[in-house]
Design an enzyme around this catalytic site. Structure first.
Site, PDB file in Angstrom:
ATOM      1  N   LYS A 173      46.715  24.195  34.347  1.00  0.00           N
ATOM      2  CA  LYS A 173      46.626  23.220  33.268  1.00  0.00           C
ATOM      3  C   LYS A 173      46.189  23.904  31.954  1.00  0.00           C
ATOM      4  CE  LYS A 173      48.280  19.996  35.737  1.00  0.00           C
ATOM      5  NZ  LYS A 173      48.042  19.799  37.063  1.00  0.00           N
TER       6      LYS A 173
HETATM    7  C1  LIG Z   1      48.263  18.771  38.120  1.00  0.00           C
HETATM    8  C2  LIG Z   1      48.534  17.333  38.175  1.00  0.00           C
HETATM    9  C3  LIG Z   1      47.826  16.467  39.027  1.00  0.00           C
HETATM   10  C4  LIG Z   1      46.878  16.946  40.082  1.00  0.00           C
HETATM   11  O1  LIG Z   1      45.889  17.789  39.652  1.00  0.00           O
HETATM   12  P1  LIG Z   1      45.186  18.791  40.683  1.00  0.00           P
HETATM   13  O2  LIG Z   1      44.011  19.292  39.938  1.00  0.00           O
HETATM   14  O3  LIG Z   1      46.186  19.846  41.026  1.00  0.00           O
HETATM   15  O4  LIG Z   1      44.796  17.999  41.883  1.00  0.00           O
HETATM   16  C5  LIG Z   1      48.082  15.123  38.939  1.00  0.00           C
HETATM   17  N1  LIG Z   1      48.968  14.634  38.079  1.00  0.00           N
HETATM   18  C6  LIG Z   1      49.688  15.425  37.270  1.00  0.00           C
HETATM   19  C7  LIG Z   1      50.664  14.800  36.332  1.00  0.00           C
HETATM   20  C8  LIG Z   1      49.509  16.804  37.300  1.00  0.00           C
HETATM   21  O5  LIG Z   1      50.240  17.579  36.503  1.00  0.00           O
END
Ligand SMILES: *Cc1c(COP(=O)(O)O)cnc(C)c1O
Length: 412
Positions: free
Chosen positions: A199
């Site tokens: 992210k």
């Molecule tokens: C990355 C992501 C998640 C989940 O996040 P994690 O930290 O990997 O559990 C949920 N929704 C979206 C749109 C994402 O891109």
């Protein structure tokens, strides 16, 4: 065909010959915070100060009264669903083009995901489709601000108010994204963020939930849901849960890294917005492609960039386009996920839990090809290219050049 040049895939000159810009995401700032965390002699969020400081900084940046830290973005969404009161047999309306983390919490609450269709160019949930999916079982709308582009929040909030249902924003890809000047994650009832390693900012894994009602009780409920439903705010701890909640606590190590990462967020999103808009603008005049729809009063912070090929305009398949683009030196991916979420075996076979059709069998729901035709078309025709804050202007110019070169070459 004088305006076209020989593609690299056919032995022509490659567009991008220098490597894309890279940089260090973590430095001494993170190391200093981590050392301080260890010196506290505890890594438990409730006893230490790092997670608390991380959330205080986040609240300040987002101008929200309350937030809760979690172990992942998936956890943040599950916590928001729990706090919103989503339970057995409820329906939650969400997007069919998203990360698996969006639907996991719905099913762990034994609630039923219902998929709304998307806008063909913003790739975000279409308010009219959301409203068409509302039933007496609908408890929440779980919207996804895909790729850092905001959903159309005004009509979505109006629908939610009309039917008295909660709105949870999945902001995992949408740091500092703005809808008409307001930060996403502060508009619905809850905003969910992820700090997984892919992210905008990373704590390895982690997440946050904003509580936007401003009600202290709502905050306490959300806080408890991330910590076994123990009530750990204030001096005494209440360990007598009256309903089930998971342990999704964030550790002090994640909080420490998060403090340093948050300081970089403004710069990083600024760069992504700049580069992404430049890329989008550089492709806008090509009728063979459609670009990302970013409304003029909104801000996209581009977790990635995705354009679409227009049917009937090109003499190549998407696979050929992607391969030609890779040969020009531009890394790319066809679509975003292999199929719309409801075409996964889990939904097709209605097997969230081994040897059980629960909770799908609580309603007569069926998931079929054609449920969300626009979403299916998006995944069939889209090509994704990465955007990164460390890319240079030249990297983006060459990306545009390569996409234009291939488009013109294959143009009918
Ligand atoms: C990355 C992501 C998640 C989940 O996040 P994690 O930290 O990997 O559990 C949920 N929704 C979206 C749109 C994402 O891109």
């Amino acid at each position: 065909m004088s305006h076209t040049s020989k593609l690299a895939i056919h032995g022509g000159e490659k567009t991008k010959t220098t490597p894309f810009g890279t940089g260090k995401r973590f430095g001494l700032e993170e190391a200093k915070e981590l050392l301080e965390a260890l010196e506290q002699n505890t890594l438990f969020y409730h006893f230490g100060n790092k997670v608390k400081k991380f959330l205080a900084d986040f609240n300040e940046m987002y101008k929200v009264p309350y937030s809760v830290a979690t172990s992942s973005g998936t956890a943040a969404i599950h916590v928001a669903l729990g706090a919103a009161g989503v339970t057995v047999g409820d329906e939650v309306i969400t997007s069919p083009i998203t990360d698996q983390g969006t639907v996991i919490g719905i099913l762990y609450q034994n609630a039923i995901p219902v998929f709304a269709d998307l806008d063909p160019h913003s790739y975000n949930m279409d308010p009219a489709s959301i409203e068409a999916r509302i039933t007496s079982r609908t408890k929440a709308i779980l919207i996804v601000h895909l790729a850092g582009n905001p959903c159309d929040m005004d009509p979505i909030m109006a629908i939610a108010r009309k039917y008295n249902i909660k709105v949870i924003e999945d902001c995992a890809q949408a740091y500092l994204t703005e809808y008409k000047g307001r930060l996403v994650g502060t508009i619905g009832d809850y905003g969910c963020f992820s700090t997984n390693d892919f992210k905008h900012i990373s704590t390895g894994d982690g997440g946050m939930v904003t509580i936007n009602s401003g009600e202290e009780e709502d905050y306490h409920r959300t806080h408890a849901f991330a910590d076994k439903n123990y009530k750990r705010i204030g001096a005494s701890v209440d360990r007598t849960p009256s309903s089930l909640a998971p342990n999704y606590r964030m550790t002090e190590l994640q909080g420490a890294v998060g403090i340093a990462q948050l300081k970089k967020l403004d710069w990083l999103c600024g760069r992504r917005t700049e580069l992404g808009n430049k890329l989008n603008d550089g492709l806008k005049d090509l009728p063979q492609l459609t670009t990302m729809k970013i409304q003029p009063d909104n801000r996209c912070t581009y977790w990635f960039y995705m354009f679409r090929l227009v049917d009937g305009q090109l003499n190549c398949t998407r696979v050929e386009f992607g391969a030609a683009l890779a040969a020009e030196g531009i890394d790319n991916r066809l679509g975003y996920i292999p199929s719309v979420v409801y075409m996964q075996p889990m939904f097709q076979n209605k097997h969230a839990y081994l040897d059980s059709h629960y909770p799908f069998n609580l309603t007569g729901i069926n998931y079929q090809l054609g449920d969300c035709p626009v979403s299916e078309e998006i995944l069939r025709t889209a090509i994704q290219v990465p955007i990164n804050e460390f890319y240079t202007d030249q990297d983006i110019e060459e990306t545009i050049e390569a996409i234009r070169k291939i488009t013109l070459y294959y143009s009918k």
